[in-house]
Design a protein around this motif. Structure first.
Motif, PDB file in Angstrom:
ATOM      1  N   LEU A 178      23.360 -32.331 -27.216  1.00  0.00           N
ATOM      2  CA  LEU A 178      24.373 -31.639 -28.041  1.00  0.00           C
ATOM      3  C   LEU A 178      24.034 -31.699 -29.452  1.00  0.00           C
ATOM      4  N   PHE A 179      23.244 -32.572 -30.006  1.00  0.00           N
ATOM      5  CA  PHE A 179      22.908 -32.580 -31.266  1.00  0.00           C
ATOM      6  C   PHE A 179      21.464 -31.728 -31.538  1.00  0.00           C
ATOM      7  N   ARG A 180      20.659 -31.940 -30.467  1.00  0.00           N
ATOM      8  CA  ARG A 180      19.372 -31.267 -30.618  1.00  0.00           C
ATOM      9  C   ARG A 180      19.800 -29.460 -30.624  1.00  0.00           C
ATOM     10  N   ASN A 181      20.666 -29.089 -29.931  1.00  0.00           N
ATOM     11  CA  ASN A 181      21.192 -27.750 -29.880  1.00  0.00           C
ATOM     12  C   ASN A 181      21.197 -27.231 -31.369  1.00  0.00           C
ATOM     13  N   ILE A 182      21.720 -28.113 -32.073  1.00  0.00           N
ATOM     14  CA  ILE A 182      22.115 -27.952 -33.463  1.00  0.00           C
ATOM     15  C   ILE A 182      20.900 -28.146 -34.381  1.00  0.00           C
ATOM     16  N   ALA A 197      30.422 -25.379 -34.266  1.00  0.00           N
ATOM     17  CA  ALA A 197      29.012 -25.741 -34.016  1.00  0.00           C
ATOM     18  C   ALA A 197      29.182 -26.647 -32.830  1.00  0.00           C
ATOM     19  N   VAL A 198      29.912 -27.516 -32.675  1.00  0.00           N
ATOM     20  CA  VAL A 198      29.747 -28.648 -31.608  1.00  0.00           C
ATOM     21  C   VAL A 198      30.247 -28.015 -30.147  1.00  0.00           C
ATOM     22  N   VAL A 199      31.570 -27.452 -30.332  1.00  0.00           N
ATOM     23  CA  VAL A 199      32.078 -26.753 -29.174  1.00  0.00           C
ATOM     24  C   VAL A 199      31.046 -25.984 -28.603  1.00  0.00           C
ATOM     25  N   GLY A 200      30.502 -24.882 -29.465  1.00  0.00           N
ATOM     26  CA  GLY A 200      29.453 -23.942 -28.815  1.00  0.00           C
ATOM     27  C   GLY A 200      28.168 -24.698 -28.139  1.00  0.00           C
ATOM     28  N   SER A 201      27.729 -26.019 -28.780  1.00  0.00           N
ATOM     29  CA  SER A 201      26.808 -26.566 -28.505  1.00  0.00           C
ATOM     30  C   SER A 201      27.207 -27.115 -26.634  1.00  0.00           C
ATOM     31  N   ILE A 255      16.643 -27.929 -21.853  1.00  0.00           N
ATOM     32  CA  ILE A 255      18.219 -28.287 -21.953  1.00  0.00           C
ATOM     33  C   ILE A 255      18.067 -29.273 -23.096  1.00  0.00           C
ATOM     34  N   ALA A 256      17.323 -30.488 -22.726  1.00  0.00           N
ATOM     35  CA  ALA A 256      17.333 -31.572 -23.230  1.00  0.00           C
ATOM     36  C   ALA A 256      16.640 -31.514 -24.581  1.00  0.00           C
ATOM     37  N   ASN A 257      15.706 -30.535 -24.792  1.00  0.00           N
ATOM     38  CA  ASN A 257      15.276 -30.657 -26.075  1.00  0.00           C
ATOM     39  C   ASN A 257      15.947 -29.516 -26.861  1.00  0.00           C
ATOM     40  N   GLY A 258      17.047 -28.852 -26.511  1.00  0.00           N
ATOM     41  CA  GLY A 258      18.041 -28.249 -27.387  1.00  0.00           C
ATOM     42  C   GLY A 258      17.685 -26.656 -27.363  1.00  0.00           C
TER      43      GLY A 258
END
Lengths: 343, 343, 343
Positions: C193-197, C227-231, C248-251
């Motif tokens: 979730l946060f690596r996506n960002i 940002a969070v919802v998009g992630s 996926i795990a690495n964003g």
């Protein structure tokens, strides 16, 4: 482009009938027509082709695709006049055909993939039309190609929608002379002549091609004539330069030139003798562009789809020439054609 | 861009002389000049280069290409003023050179292929010019690159026009440090300095490069200066970053930067010290773009041609900046340049 | 887009403070914000990520990149208002991060390469903005992608700046089902979730992602929410279709969709429920485009960077729709956004 006034199915004020009518026109716009009868013949050809090939999901995909595209246009409040002409159906119907053709129809997620793709193709259509409208150039099937290329490439990234009948990515190599030596029989020529037309809908079937020609003729004799002549010219040029005979026989060197012949010859420019010659030259060029794009896509394992037509048509209709007078109050000739789209 | 008024050959009211004059100007426009004397020097260099390399078909292709392009423009009724400036000759002449360079001149169908390509390049030129005219940006040799890329890719699909001297498609790999170690001799530098210029016409010959510089100088001393300085800068940057020494020696890192230097430095923007610095930066960037495109084309086995110049020039002339004031009644500086084309 | 008036750092009439303020806003514009506090949080996240990964040159590259871009804009006399909003910093800062990330920071010439690249990215930004301004579409990080692609490709041509952590060019192949089987743990989901960002800045670190979200919220709560919802949406779709679980795990399936969600959902279109749904659909499409571009770049060994976002955002903001009313005197909603750039 048709000379007669726009026809509507009976009971066209019924919402369901109007929806079906719009979807049929959407199918017919692949061949630049705005005519539900043409659409019926095209669907008949698609069903015939997919039934004989044992790929019924392809025909179902076509119906689903055109419905999704039309619904997406209604939900987004896209231009009503363009919608009723079928302008928002012809890209999604092709996406709907391509997805089960290349990814199969077994996995349920393929159908979700198809729905996302068909709706996205409508957005791409709006974007491309807006970019091109100031030039009076039609987006045509460009949105279908771009959307489907992305869907096909991405299929290799997603385990649930993986490709079942895409080519393996390879580095290109020059054609082996042997594959260019076809035994040209009358049957070979006749089959290729109509497969060149059926392959516009990714159908490899001469009977389907014949149904398509009849459908086009129901709307415009001239367009049907350009389709057949364009098909013959494409076949001659591909044979002359020594293209893969197997590909020629299956209509793979003809479906883009056929669209170029109709589009440049009697839809996007004001018909004249000069335009006819110009369209024939464009048809010849499309065969070479097809040969070039066949090589370009090889490292990616995706098909060219109708990009050779789209690219050539754009190049040949972008110029502002004396042979295509086009002023704001002077585009009656393409009133029903795709160029009239203003979103 | 020349300060002196447009020169015409004697007897310019004779149709044949006018045709030859137009073709010679077409050749000169590859270097952004509108001058038949420049064109003569360029043709002399091309003939010298092809004679010493034993590839006379290349020189014949040049002459045929520029004639086909000019005739195509006349047949399509393209803008007369632009035509007489040679604006419709410089893309077809390059197509005419590229086809026998890469496909050989043995097979008769190669010559038909060349004629189709040169005529198509004119259509692409009209399309690109129309797309770019509202931005005041020149199509330049973009149409040549696009047309020739398609012709070269398609050559692998057609048994009768197969490639004879294109690279094999390969997956790119990083340069081996060893090939970057050149023994820099004065002869190395001098040869590369002029081959950078001769390679604009796909000629690998320092004498031809010298003839080209003389020809440019006959029209514009400033342009000739930018050509030589651009060539030197390109060589320095390519050596600094460690490009393939063999490619540098053969002028392959210089022909695009040379065009950028002339185009950005003294054709498309109003000359000033600031523009000169901007053009030098653009020249440096073109060397990097050349390095990048060399990798990009490897899986397809096609040459970059002048695309590194075209791309960089587009990027550097698209912005509307204070250093390039350009209002409708203020483009005298590029009156003879390619940017003035309005079809 | 912020509701509150533009904030300035104290002592903003001091030239040095103004320069720092402009650079910080440049960083914040990667997430479409015009806010130096956001920029500080983003830089903090970048330093945290590069310190924990042992790649401090990346953080130095970020600072150098945004400074070079801002200086280039000042030297070229680019639009002062846009400059002060940070519009000329966000592409160069990303170039400055990408160069040491992929080429390492050992060789001194890499730093010259970075400076040339960051300055060139400014020119590409001016060019792209001019091409798009008439459509009211933002160039966004497109210039970063184009510039960095060229720099990365060219690195294989130059012995002094060769790649240290780019993928080897390969022919694509369909994903092996096994790599799609992730054990979905709460930690997996939270990290992704946060690596996506964080991956928007090429940082693979959940803490950095959290700092980024806080920074965005400091400027716009709504943008942070998107940002969070998009992630989350991107993660769900990538898992649903069976993408590579490691990626996926690495964003790597989320950074582009995150930008699409913010950009389409609350920057470029007038916010509404309809636009929110449209943006969610665009976010889903971006995941598929990411999957497609992953395949497309494989033969070249370059990363997709944020091109999936740029392409999707262009396609979804190009159409002129009822859900995005936009007249000349009606663009208050995007006054601080990138779309307001007029050079």
């Amino acid at each position: 482009m048709t000379a007669e006034p726009t026809r509507h199915l009976p009971f066209a004020d019924n919402a369901a009938v109007r929806f079906v009518d719009t979807c049929l026109r959407g199918a017919s716009q692949v061949f630049f027509q705005n005519n539900p009868i043409t659409g019926l013949f095209l669907l008949a050809g698609i069903f015939w082709g997919s039934a004989t090939a044992g790929t019924i999901p392809v025909a179902i995909g076509a119906v689903l695709g055109v419905m999704v595209g039309t619904l997406a246009a209604m939900l987004l409040g896209s231009d009503e006049t363009a919608l009723r002409k079928g302008m928002f159906g012809f890209n999604p119907i092709l996406v709907g055909i391509a997805v089960p053709t290349f990814l199969g129809g077994q996995h349920p997620l393929v159908w979700l993939y198809l729905v996302i793709g068909a709706a996205a193709a409508h957005v791409v259509m709006l974007a491309a039309s807006r970019a091109l409208e100031r030039y009076g150039v039609a987006a045509s099937t460009g949105p279908f190609v771009i959307t489907t290329w992305i869907l096909m490439l991405a299929a290799s990234s997603f385990a649930q929608v993986s490709p079942v009948s895409l080519a393996m990515p390879v580095l290109p190599h020059a054609i082996d002379g042997a594959v260019a030596h076809a035994t040209i029989t009358p049957l070979f020529l006749l089959q290729a002549l109509f497969r060149n037309i059926s392959q516009v809908f990714l159908v490899n079937n001469a009977i389907a091609g014949l149904l398509f020609v009849i459908g086009i003729a129901a709307s415009s004799i001239r367009a049907a004539l350009f389709a057949v002549v364009g098909s013959a010219v494409a076949m001659a040029i591909a044979l002359l330069f020594g293209a893969d005979a197997h590909a020629i026989a299956n209509g793979l060197y003809g479906f883009s030139p056929v669209l170029t012949a109709i589009g440049v010859g009697c839809v996007f420019l004001r018909p004249s003798w000069k335009v006819t010659l110009y369209a024939l030259f464009a048809t010849v060029v499309t065969v070479i562009v097809q040969g070039g794009m066949n090589i370009l896509v090889e490292p990616f394992g995706i098909p060219t789809l109708t990009m050779p037509f789209v690219l050539t048509m754009w190049l040949f209709t972008f110029p502002k020439m004396d042979l295509q007078p086009r002023s704001p109050h002077d585009n009656a000739a393409m009133d029903d054609g795709q160029a009239a789209l203003s979103t």
